[in-house]
Design a protein around this motif. Sequence first.
Motif, PDB file in Angstrom:
ATOM      1  N   ALA A 160      29.068  55.673  40.179  1.00  0.00           N
ATOM      2  CA  ALA A 160      28.557  54.713  39.199  1.00  0.00           C
ATOM      3  C   ALA A 160      27.117  54.331  39.514  1.00  0.00           C
ATOM      4  N   ARG A 161      26.815  54.140  40.777  1.00  0.00           N
ATOM      5  CA  ARG A 161      25.457  53.734  41.156  1.00  0.00           C
ATOM      6  C   ARG A 161      24.443  54.855  40.919  1.00  0.00           C
ATOM      7  N   VAL A 162      24.802  56.075  41.309  1.00  0.00           N
ATOM      8  CA  VAL A 162      23.865  57.191  41.142  1.00  0.00           C
ATOM      9  C   VAL A 162      23.652  57.482  39.656  1.00  0.00           C
ATOM     10  N   ALA A 163      24.706  57.381  38.867  1.00  0.00           N
ATOM     11  CA  ALA A 163      24.585  57.629  37.431  1.00  0.00           C
ATOM     12  C   ALA A 163      23.637  56.620  36.771  1.00  0.00           C
ATOM     13  N   ALA A 164      23.545  55.428  37.345  1.00  0.00           N
ATOM     14  CA  ALA A 164      22.704  54.376  36.761  1.00  0.00           C
ATOM     15  C   ALA A 164      21.246  54.464  37.214  1.00  0.00           C
ATOM     16  N   ARG A 165      20.947  55.315  38.188  1.00  0.00           N
ATOM     17  CA  ARG A 165      19.572  55.406  38.690  1.00  0.00           C
ATOM     18  C   ARG A 165      18.679  56.136  37.704  1.00  0.00           C
ATOM     19  N   GLN A 166      17.436  55.744  37.691  1.00  0.00           N
ATOM     20  CA  GLN A 166      16.450  56.375  36.809  1.00  0.00           C
ATOM     21  C   GLN A 166      15.372  57.076  37.643  1.00  0.00           C
ATOM     22  N   GLY A 167      15.083  58.336  37.299  1.00  0.00           N
ATOM     23  CA  GLY A 167      13.939  59.021  37.886  1.00  0.00           C
ATOM     24  C   GLY A 167      14.133  59.543  39.293  1.00  0.00           C
ATOM     25  N   HIS A 168      15.354  59.574  39.800  1.00  0.00           N
ATOM     26  CA  HIS A 168      15.586  60.106  41.144  1.00  0.00           C
ATOM     27  C   HIS A 168      15.978  61.571  41.042  1.00  0.00           C
ATOM     28  N   PHE A 169      15.486  62.371  42.007  1.00  0.00           N
ATOM     29  CA  PHE A 169      15.728  63.821  41.914  1.00  0.00           C
ATOM     30  C   PHE A 169      17.180  64.191  42.160  1.00  0.00           C
ATOM     31  N   MET A 170      17.947  63.331  42.809  1.00  0.00           N
ATOM     32  CA  MET A 170      19.343  63.656  43.109  1.00  0.00           C
ATOM     33  C   MET A 170      20.252  63.167  41.989  1.00  0.00           C
ATOM     34  N   GLY A 171      21.009  64.088  41.400  1.00  0.00           N
ATOM     35  CA  GLY A 171      21.899  63.748  40.305  1.00  0.00           C
ATOM     36  C   GLY A 171      23.261  63.286  40.784  1.00  0.00           C
ATOM     37  N   ALA A 172      24.039  62.731  39.848  1.00  0.00           N
ATOM     38  CA  ALA A 172      25.370  62.234  40.176  1.00  0.00           C
ATOM     39  C   ALA A 172      26.282  63.353  40.659  1.00  0.00           C
ATOM     40  N   GLY A 173      25.971  64.595  40.242  1.00  0.00           N
ATOM     41  CA  GLY A 173      26.802  65.730  40.656  1.00  0.00           C
ATOM     42  C   GLY A 173      26.785  65.974  42.153  1.00  0.00           C
ATOM     43  N   MET A 174      25.798  65.407  42.862  1.00  0.00           N
ATOM     44  CA  MET A 174      25.709  65.594  44.304  1.00  0.00           C
ATOM     45  C   MET A 174      26.636  64.659  45.079  1.00  0.00           C
ATOM     46  N   VAL A 175      27.125  63.623  44.426  1.00  0.00           N
ATOM     47  CA  VAL A 175      27.918  62.633  45.151  1.00  0.00           C
ATOM     48  C   VAL A 175      29.181  63.253  45.725  1.00  0.00           C
ATOM     49  N   HIS A 176      29.913  64.006  44.904  1.00  0.00           N
ATOM     50  CA  HIS A 176      31.181  64.578  45.375  1.00  0.00           C
ATOM     51  C   HIS A 176      30.961  65.498  46.564  1.00  0.00           C
ATOM     52  N   SER A 177      29.929  66.340  46.508  1.00  0.00           N
ATOM     53  CA  SER A 177      29.685  67.269  47.614  1.00  0.00           C
ATOM     54  C   SER A 177      29.322  66.522  48.888  1.00  0.00           C
ATOM     55  N   GLN A 178      28.585  65.414  48.753  1.00  0.00           N
ATOM     56  CA  GLN A 178      28.243  64.635  49.944  1.00  0.00           C
ATOM     57  C   GLN A 178      29.462  63.935  50.529  1.00  0.00           C
ATOM     58  N   VAL A 179      30.336  63.422  49.674  1.00  0.00           N
ATOM     59  CA  VAL A 179      31.558  62.789  50.161  1.00  0.00           C
ATOM     60  C   VAL A 179      32.448  63.827  50.842  1.00  0.00           C
ATOM     61  N   GLU A 180      32.513  65.032  50.271  1.00  0.00           N
ATOM     62  CA  GLU A 180      33.297  66.115  50.878  1.00  0.00           C
ATOM     63  C   GLU A 180      32.727  66.500  52.237  1.00  0.00           C
ATOM     64  N   CYS A 181      31.423  66.478  52.362  1.00  0.00           N
ATOM     65  CA  CYS A 181      30.731  66.872  53.588  1.00  0.00           C
ATOM     66  C   CYS A 181      30.793  65.783  54.665  1.00  0.00           C
ATOM     67  N   LEU A 182      30.988  64.537  54.257  1.00  0.00           N
ATOM     68  CA  LEU A 182      30.881  63.397  55.162  1.00  0.00           C
ATOM     69  C   LEU A 182      31.873  63.457  56.324  1.00  0.00           C
ATOM     70  N   GLU A 183      31.343  63.284  57.523  1.00  0.00           N
ATOM     71  CA  GLU A 183      32.153  63.065  58.727  1.00  0.00           C
ATOM     72  C   GLU A 183      31.861  61.643  59.172  1.00  0.00           C
ATOM     73  N   ALA A 184      32.698  60.721  58.730  1.00  0.00           N
ATOM     74  CA  ALA A 184      32.463  59.317  59.067  1.00  0.00           C
ATOM     75  C   ALA A 184      32.528  59.127  60.576  1.00  0.00           C
ATOM     76  N   PRO A 185      31.677  58.279  61.132  1.00  0.00           N
ATOM     77  CA  PRO A 185      31.711  58.048  62.583  1.00  0.00           C
ATOM     78  C   PRO A 185      33.087  57.576  63.036  1.00  0.00           C
ATOM     79  N   ASP A 186      33.583  58.168  64.124  1.00  0.00           N
ATOM     80  CA  ASP A 186      34.867  57.732  64.673  1.00  0.00           C
ATOM     81  C   ASP A 186      34.612  56.771  65.838  1.00  0.00           C
ATOM     82  N   GLN A 187      35.693  56.356  66.488  1.00  0.00           N
ATOM     83  CA  GLN A 187      35.564  55.364  67.550  1.00  0.00           C
ATOM     84  C   GLN A 187      34.691  55.850  68.707  1.00  0.00           C
ATOM     85  N   LYS A 188      34.640  57.162  68.929  1.00  0.00           N
ATOM     86  CA  LYS A 188      33.810  57.695  70.009  1.00  0.00           C
ATOM     87  C   LYS A 188      32.324  57.498  69.734  1.00  0.00           C
ATOM     88  N   GLU A 189      31.969  57.369  68.454  1.00  0.00           N
ATOM     89  CA  GLU A 189      30.563  57.189  68.093  1.00  0.00           C
ATOM     90  C   GLU A 189      30.159  55.728  67.954  1.00  0.00           C
TER      91      GLU A 189
END
Length: 230
Positions: A160-189
């Motif tokens: 929702a936030r990315v879709a509402a942005r104006q003039g940014h080179f990164m489109g909303a279509g990138m959100v899913h790929s970034q979430v898929e790629c994300l390795e959230a920090p675990d307790q060791k980090e």
Amino acid sequence: MSTGFPSFNKPMNTVMSSAPARATMSTSQAAAFQLHRHLHKHIWIVTGPAGCGKSTVAAFLANELGTLYIEGDDYHSVSNRQKMAQNIPLTDVDRWDWLISLRDAAVAALEQSPTQAGVVVTCSALKRKYRDVIRVAAYNNHKLQVHFIFLHTSEQVLLARVAARQGHFMGAGMVHSQVECLEAPDQKEMRDVIACDCSGDIADVKRIVLASVQAELEADHEGHLSDDAW
């Protein structure tokens, strides 16, 4: 994506590009005061997927602390920007030079400004190995500390936030790929990570992150006093 991360009240230091500090003393005086009070210089990396509010939070911190600010998107190559504009996910190879450039820019900013106590940098840093590239800065200089401020929320909020942005080179279509790629920090980090749920009002997110940063700086100040006692 799970958002069950603790919100640690740690503090952090920032570096500002153009926004003036709100303190009554001058920016240079404030920076020199911060540097004198603490054991280390600090690199604060504001991280998370597109739409989490990295730039907004980082710019706010830089302004509040009177330090330099580095916008990570400015260091992407033309080819990386073109890929993201076309919703093509970046590979590890695409990101490697970008991460090294950001790390080196943060270190150089501190080296070139002796009175600066820290710098704030935006960087998605989606995987642990990406964060480890930036951690090398502290391995090479024990007077530096690297901290990651991980902003997390649901994919729906990010979209929702990315879709509402104006003039940014990164489109909303990138959100899913970034979430898929994300390795959230675990307790060791978590030794160098501040995790903050950014689902709510941005003013609350700013307040929580700033309080965490200030707590971290206060701990460094106490360490400085302890060393002086010896």
